[in-house]
Design an enzyme around this catalytic site. Structure first.
Site, mmCIF file in Angstrom:
data_model
loop_
_atom_site.group_PDB
_atom_site.id
_atom_site.type_symbol
_atom_site.label_atom_id
_atom_site.label_comp_id
_atom_site.label_asym_id
_atom_site.label_seq_id
_atom_site.Cartn_x
_atom_site.Cartn_y
_atom_site.Cartn_z
ATOM 1 C CD GLU A 356 -2.772 -1.399 2.378
ATOM 2 O OE1 GLU A 356 -2.620 -0.595 3.324
ATOM 3 O OE2 GLU A 356 -3.556 -2.356 2.425
ATOM 4 C CD GLU A 463 -4.661 -7.945 1.111
ATOM 5 O OE1 GLU A 463 -5.488 -7.412 1.892
ATOM 6 O OE2 GLU A 463 -3.472 -7.584 1.039
#
Length: 586
Positions: A356, A463
Site C-alpha cells: 500500500e 485479498e
C-alpha cells in the site's frame, strides 16, 4: 475530426432517436446487440485525441461536431467549443468556480446493464486529475474513472458504471483545481447487456485459459499410431492460481486443515509473515508460526505468496518501530528484509514488497522518496526466483479513490522499475479487491484491469472479500468471474475462510464447517475452473484432440489389445496450442 457532413448529421439524429426510444429497449437492443467489447487502453498522451470508442455509444454529439449541442453547463462557469490548429473541435469548461463545474449530458441508464465510459481529456495548464462522474440526482454522484490529464496532449479517461436501477443520470466531469479549464473530446458511453458481458467473458476464457492439444499414442518399439487406445485424462493441478488466505488457526484445527487442503493450491498468510507478527519486540524475531504454516503448505503442495515484507501504513507499525529515528529505522528495516526474505527465499512464489505504498508513505517519509524502489531491488537480489509485487486497495473496487487510480498505480510501478538497477526485476501488480456490500462496479473493474494490463506485468487479485449483505454470494461470484475472464489476471487469492477461524466478513463455512452461500460459490468455481476427468479413444492413426484448461495432467493410455496401461504427466500452458504430446503404451 469534425467536418459537418450529411452523413454525420444523419448519424447524430439516429443516435438521438436511439436515446429517445431506449426506454422501451427495442431500438437499443437492435443497435447494440452485436457490439464487441473494446479492451484497448492507450497510455500515451497524444497530440491529437484518439478514436471515439463505439462511435460514442448513447452519447449525443460525442465528438462535438455540432458545437455544444446535446450538452449543458453543469454548475457555475461557462462552456464553449474550440477548434485546434489542426481543425479539431473539442469542448471546454472555463471560468470554473467549483470542482464539478463542467458540462453534462443526460442519458437514460437501464437496470442490470454495464456501461463503459471513455473520453479524451486535457487541462489548460500543467497537469491535473480529471474524473468522470455520474450524477444520479439528489446531490449524489457515482465516480466512473479518472486520469491525470496534461496540457499540450490528450489522455484517455476510461472507466464505467454498473447500474442496479433505471433512470436518467448526468454524465459530467470533475477536477478539484477549478482554476484550470477542462478540455474534452470524443466521449463515449456504451451499454452492454448481461448476455453481451458474459459472451465476452466466455470468449476470453476459451482464448486465454484453454489450449487445443493433440495426443499421439504409439508403441514403444514403433512410430506407428495405436488406433482405438483408451485415453484417460485427469487434471492434477489447475494452471490458474485460485487460492485462499490462511491464518494461524489452521495449526490447531484438523477440520480447517482438511477443508483447506481439499480445495486450494495457492495461499497467502493473512498476518503471520508481517513485520509486526515476527518481531513484536525489537530484536526478538520469531518465525515459529509462519514456519509451521509454511510446512503445512509445503506438505500439501500449496504455493505461497509472501505477504508482506513492509507495510507503508504508519498505523500498522509496531510501537517500537514508530519510535525509531530515521537512521535506526533504516538499520531495522535492513535487518528485517534480510531476515524474512532470506528465510523464505525459494519457498514463496511472490513478495508483496512494500504494501500500500500509494495510499501511505511511512518508509518514504522516514527514509527518502526512493525507499520502495530500493527495497524492491534488495528483495529481488535476496530471492530472484520470486516475483516482486506492488499491492494496493481501491484500485479496482472504487473509482473515487483517485490516489490509487489505475493510472497512478501503473505510474508507481513503472517508477520503481525505472530506478537504477531495477529494470529487469520481474514485477507484478496486486490489486486487493475488498468490496463493500453493494453491487460491484464491474464496468469500472474491467476498464481498470485493461489499463493495468498495458504494463505487461501479471495482475493478481490478492485479498478478495465482499462485505456481508443480502447478495454477498452473488457479488462475490461476479467479482471472481470478472477477474478470471481478464487475460492479464494470473491469480486470485480470496481473504476468506471458515467462520471458526475468524473469517466473519466473508465466511465460507459456518461454525460446523458446512458451506455458506459464499462457500458454495467458491466450491462451484473451483470445480468449473478445473477440467473434468475425460475418457476417450484415439483414431486409427493414434491421435486424439481436445481443448483443455491450462494446468498439469495425468494421462493414462490403455492398449486396446493387451489391456496394459501406462501413465504420463504433461503440462498444458498458453504455449501448448496445437501442440502434439507424444505418449507410448507399455
Amino acid at each position: 475530426m469534425k467536418a459537418f457532413s450529411g452523413f454525420t448529421m444523419s448519424l447524430l439524429l439516429f443516435l438521438a432517436f436511439v436515446l429517445f426510444y431506449s426506454a422501451s429497449g427495442q431500438v437499443t437492443q437492435a443497435v447494440f446487440n452485436d457490439v464487441y467489447y473494446d479492451a484497448s487502453a492507450p497510455t500515451q498522451c497524444l497530440a491529437e485525441p484518439g478514436i471515439t470508442m463505439y462511435g460514442g455509444g448513447i452519447i449525443v454529439n460525442p465528438e462535438f461536431s455540432y458545437g455544444t449541442y446535446g450538452w449543458t453547463v453543469s454548475g457555475q462557469g461557462e462552456i464553449a467549443e474550440r477548434v485546434s490548429p489542426t481543425n479539431n473541435g473539442f469542448m471546454v469548461a472555463y471560468n470554473r468556480k467549483l470542482p464539478l463545474d463542467s458540462f453534462s449530458q443526460k442519458v437514460l441508464l437501464e437496470k442490470g446493464k454495464f456501461y463503459m465510459f471513455s473520453a479524451w481529456v486535457q487541462v489548460s495548464e500543467g497537469s491535473e486529475t480529471v474524473s468522470a462522474v455520474f450524477g444520479t440526482g439528489g446531490g449524489e454522484f457515482t465516480p466512473g474513472g479518472s486520469v491525470v490529464a496534461e496540457h499540450g496532449c490528450w489522455s484517455l479517461l476510461k472507466g464505467g458504471i454498473t447500474t442496479n436501477s433505471s433512470g436518467l443520470v448526468d454524465v459530467l466531469f470533475e477536477s478539484k483545481n477549478s482554476s484550470k479549464e477542462i478540455w474534452v473530446d470524443n466521449v463515449a458511453l456504451q451499454p452492454f447487456s448481461k448476455k453481451q458481458w458474459q459472451f465476452h467473458q466466455d470468449k476470453i476464457i476459451e482464448k486465454v485459459r484453454k489450449s487445443k492439444v493433440r495426443l499421439h499414442v504409439t508403441y514403444p518399439y514403433s512410430k506407428a499410431g495405436v488406433g482405438g487406445a483408451t485415453v484417460l485424462i485427469k487434471q492434477t493441478k489447475p494452471g490458474f492460481a485460485f487460492g485462499c488466505g490462511m491464518n494461524s488457526h489452521i495449526l490447531k484445527s484438523t477440520d480447517y486443515q482438511n477443508w483447506f487442503a481439499s480445495r486450494f493450491r495457492f495461499t497467502a498468510f493473512t498476518n503471520e509473515m508481517k513485520w509486526y507478527s515476527t518481531e513484536k519486540k525489537q530484536g526478538q524475531v520469531n518465525y515459529t508460526i509462519a514456519d509451521a504454516m509454511l510446512k503445512f503448505s509445503q506438505d500439501n503442495k500449496i504455493s505461497i505468496r509472501g505477504h508482506t515484507i513492509f507495510w507503508d501504513d504508519p498505523k500498522y507499525q509496531s510501537d517500537w518501530v514508530r519510535t525509531l529515528s530515521p537512521e535506526e529505522l533504516r538499520e531495522a528495516a535492513e535487518r528485517r528484509i534480510n531476515s524474512v526474505v532470506s528465510r523464505y527465499a525459494g519457498k514463496v512464489i511472490a513478495w508483496d514488497v512494500v504494501n500500500e505504498n500509494l495510499h501511505f508513505s511511512f518508509l518514504e517519509d522516514n527514509l527518502g522518496k526512493n525507499a520502495s524502489s530500493i527495497y524492491f531491488s534488495k528483495a529481488y537480489k535476496l530471492d530472484p526466483s520470486a516475483r516482486m509485487f506492488v499491492n494496493e486497495f481501491n484500485t479496482i473496487e472504487f473509482g473515487g479513490d483517485v490516489k490509487v487510480s489505475p493510472w497512478n498505480l501503473k505510474k508507481r510501478l513503472e517508477g520503481m522499475l525505472s530506478y537504477p538497477g531495477n529494470e529487469d526485476i520481474p514485477a507484478g501488480i496486486g490489486v486487493q479487491g475488498h468490496f463493500g456490500p453493494g453491487q460491484p462496479n464491474l464496468a469500472y473493474m474491467r476498464s481498470t484491469l485493461d489499463i493495468l494490463a498495458t504494463t505487461g506485468a501479471p495482475i493478481w487479485l490478492t485479498e478478495v472479500s465482499v462485505e456481508p449483505g443480502p447478495n454477498q454470494a452473488q457479488y462475490l461470484e461476479e467479482v471472481l468471474r470478472e477477474a478470471y475472464s481478464h487475460p492479464a489476471v494470473e491469480g486470485i487469492i480470496i481473504f476468506a475462510g471458515p467462520l471458526p477461524a475468524g473469517f466473519s466478513a466473508t465466511a465460507l463455512t459456518d461454525m460446523n464447517f458446512d458451506s455458506t452461500p459464499a462457500g458454495d460459490v467458491v466450491d462451484k468455481l473451483i470445480k468449473e475452473w478445473k477440467s473434468e476427468d475425460l475418457k476417450a479413444q484415439t483414431d486409427d492413426a493414434g491421435f486424439f484432440g481436445t481443448s483443455l484448461l491450462h494446468g498439469e495432467y495425468e494421462i493414462t493410455v490403455i492398449d486396446p489389445i493387451t489391456n496394459s496401461s501406462s501413465t504420463s504427466r504433461i503440462e498444458v500452458t498458453k504455449d501448448s496450442s496445437e501442440k502434439i504430446f507424444h505418449l507410448q503404451t507399455e
